[in-house]
Design a protein around this motif. Sequence first.
Motif, PDB file in Angstrom:
ATOM      1  N   ASN A 225      41.459  39.763  35.876  1.00  0.00           N
ATOM      2  CA  ASN A 225      41.182  39.237  37.214  1.00  0.00           C
ATOM      3  C   ASN A 225      40.084  40.015  37.931  1.00  0.00           C
ATOM      4  OD1 ASN A 225      42.916  36.963  38.466  1.00  0.00           O
ATOM      5  ND2 ASN A 225      44.386  38.096  37.206  1.00  0.00           N
ATOM      6  N   ALA A 226      40.167  41.325  37.863  1.00  0.00           N
ATOM      7  CA  ALA A 226      39.196  42.161  38.579  1.00  0.00           C
ATOM      8  C   ALA A 226      37.780  41.931  38.044  1.00  0.00           C
ATOM      9  CB  ALA A 226      39.588  43.633  38.447  1.00  0.00           C
TER      10      ALA A 226
ATOM     11  N   ASP B 156      36.544  38.514  39.283  1.00  0.00           N
ATOM     12  CA  ASP B 156      36.121  38.545  40.687  1.00  0.00           C
ATOM     13  C   ASP B 156      34.778  39.237  40.843  1.00  0.00           C
ATOM     14  OD1 ASP B 156      38.432  37.235  41.395  1.00  0.00           O
ATOM     15  OD2 ASP B 156      39.525  39.061  41.942  1.00  0.00           O
ATOM     16  N   SER B 157      34.601  40.307  40.089  1.00  0.00           N
ATOM     17  CA  SER B 157      33.328  41.033  40.147  1.00  0.00           C
ATOM     18  C   SER B 157      32.180  40.157  39.632  1.00  0.00           C
ATOM     19  CB  SER B 157      33.426  42.310  39.318  1.00  0.00           C
ATOM     20  OG  SER B 157      32.185  42.991  39.276  1.00  0.00           O
TER      21      SER B 157
ATOM     22  N   LYS C 132      38.873  29.824  38.969  1.00  0.00           N
ATOM     23  CA  LYS C 132      39.749  30.805  38.319  1.00  0.00           C
ATOM     24  C   LYS C 132      40.958  30.110  37.698  1.00  0.00           C
ATOM     25  CE  LYS C 132      40.640  34.816  40.221  1.00  0.00           C
ATOM     26  NZ  LYS C 132      41.218  35.884  41.095  1.00  0.00           N
TER      27      LYS C 132
ATOM     28  N   TYR D 267      27.822  33.786  40.961  1.00  0.00           N
ATOM     29  CA  TYR D 267      28.731  32.633  40.873  1.00  0.00           C
ATOM     30  C   TYR D 267      28.054  31.431  40.219  1.00  0.00           C
ATOM     31  CZ  TYR D 267      31.918  28.913  42.289  1.00  0.00           C
ATOM     32  OH  TYR D 267      32.774  27.849  42.286  1.00  0.00           O
TER      33      TYR D 267
ATOM     34  N   GLN E 178      36.059  29.579  44.557  1.00  0.00           N
ATOM     35  CA  GLN E 178      36.267  30.464  43.416  1.00  0.00           C
ATOM     36  C   GLN E 178      37.678  30.345  42.850  1.00  0.00           C
ATOM     37  OE1 GLN E 178      34.875  34.515  43.990  1.00  0.00           O
ATOM     38  NE2 GLN E 178      36.664  35.327  42.919  1.00  0.00           N
ATOM     39  N   GLN E 179      38.677  30.098  43.702  1.00  0.00           N
ATOM     40  CA  GLN E 179      40.067  30.038  43.250  1.00  0.00           C
ATOM     41  C   GLN E 179      40.290  28.885  42.271  1.00  0.00           C
ATOM     42  OE1 GLN E 179      42.410  32.251  43.705  1.00  0.00           O
ATOM     43  NE2 GLN E 179      43.884  31.039  42.505  1.00  0.00           N
TER      44      GLN E 179
ATOM     45  N   MET F  11      32.070  36.906  39.686  1.00  0.00           N
ATOM     46  CA  MET F  11      31.811  35.847  40.662  1.00  0.00           C
ATOM     47  C   MET F  11      30.876  36.334  41.766  1.00  0.00           C
ATOM     48  SD  MET F  11      33.403  33.151  39.571  1.00  0.00           S
ATOM     49  CE  MET F  11      32.892  33.802  37.976  1.00  0.00           C
ATOM     50  N   LYS F  12      31.092  37.561  42.200  1.00  0.00           N
ATOM     51  CA  LYS F  12      30.221  38.120  43.242  1.00  0.00           C
ATOM     52  C   LYS F  12      28.814  38.377  42.704  1.00  0.00           C
ATOM     53  CE  LYS F  12      34.037  40.393  45.661  1.00  0.00           C
ATOM     54  NZ  LYS F  12      34.634  41.702  46.057  1.00  0.00           N
TER      55      LYS F  12
END
Length: 476
Positions: free
Chosen positions: A374-375, A378-379, A300, A385, A296-297, A381-382
């Motif tokens: 960012n938040a 990340d949400s 991003k 993805y 994921q990084q 991606m969960k």
Amino acid sequence: MSVGSLGAGSGLDLESLVKNMVSAQRDTKVKLYNDKLEGFETKLSALGSVGAAIDSFKSSVKTLNDETLFTGRNAIIDQEEGNESIAISTDNTASNGSYAISVNQTASGSRIVSADGLFSSGDDIITTVGGNLNLSAGDDSFTLTVEPGTTLSQLRSQINNSAENFGVSANLVDDGNGNLFLTMTSSKQGAENTLRITNEPTPVPEGSELVSDVDDDLESPALIETGFGLDSVSTEGLSAGLYTPLGDEAKDAIITVDGISIRNDTNTFEDAVSGLTIEALAISDKPANVDISYDQQTVKEAVETFISSYNEMVSVLKQSSAKGAVLSGNSMIRNLQNSLSSELMSSSTNTGVFSSIFDIGIEMQNNAVLSFDNAKFDSAMKKGYTEVSPLFTGDTGLAESLDNLLDNYTGSQGMNNTLKESVRRSIDDTEESLNDYEKRMERYESTLRDKFTGLDSQLAGMNAQGNYLNSMLEKL
């Protein structure tokens, strides 16, 4: 015609007169040409900045247009920094999950050493008849031809300098008590790859001097062979002078993955777990927990680079086309800005979790630049993805459509380069016109000088006549 000589005959400042006349004719027009050239150069520089910004953005678009970006895996290993026992690399076939991996044994090569008391000096002759010495470890081997009279030091150099040497290093170690040891190490790892040395001495004819001179009282078979064959520097045979100390045999690497023991002849395990390459670094005290997940990084970072390069391009386009700027009103920039906005605001035709890039943390600000949450990313991606890739890649992805759009503006056939070529031609034409005008001014100056040179001569003559008449009148 030498500058400064004009007017010398008449006494008039004709030189300044010519310069002022030429300047009055030339300076204003030349300034117009130079201003025009400066404008073209400024425009060319601005187009260069625009082109560089578009190219940078296109590069970030291409990165996002690669499906493998979204299939990468990341390995997180729970182990103490500076005391690592394993290293792991992944490919996109690795399955997400957790493993417990420990290193029970690392792979190593082998070491052999000569028997105690066998040699005392590097000048000891190891053979008087010569022969072939074969060094092998598993499937690797090389053979040396050892000449009669070869010393221990010479053999060491011959081994180390052999062009066919597969990784054997020979050394001489002196214990300080009159004993010299020949040691050899092999870099070939694996339990089946312990170093072996065999020999084939040159046959000695029966009844020869070498055989008849052997002292029958010599007790050591190894010493007898030292005088003739090559057993003293071999590991095989009853009178072999070299041996492998206990524990110095070549070894396999052994790791345990989730309780399953796996053996390999090197420290790199490529097939133990699908999609993982495991490198055994050191014997571990306890199993290391390894978590394999989507990378994921990296995704991003690619999205953030996309946003950053987009904003930089938008800034360059605005500055270059602002009111009073050199590219103000430029149709190429106006069309690109409108097309970019249209592409970014479009929705994906895929019926997945996300309908646009604004669902994964990208936001459009009032000043037309993008920002990144960012938040929210990340949400997202969960949440899904695997649904992110279709937003960017494939025939209907944003990156694909942006890449196609930018193709119209980049490259040798792109609009930006076409405009730059047009400006370069204008520069060339203007410089040519300026050069032609400068030549006309040179001809004009030359014509003036010719005319004023004649005038200067006439005035000089008239002055001379006047001076003569004045002198005659004074005499009357």
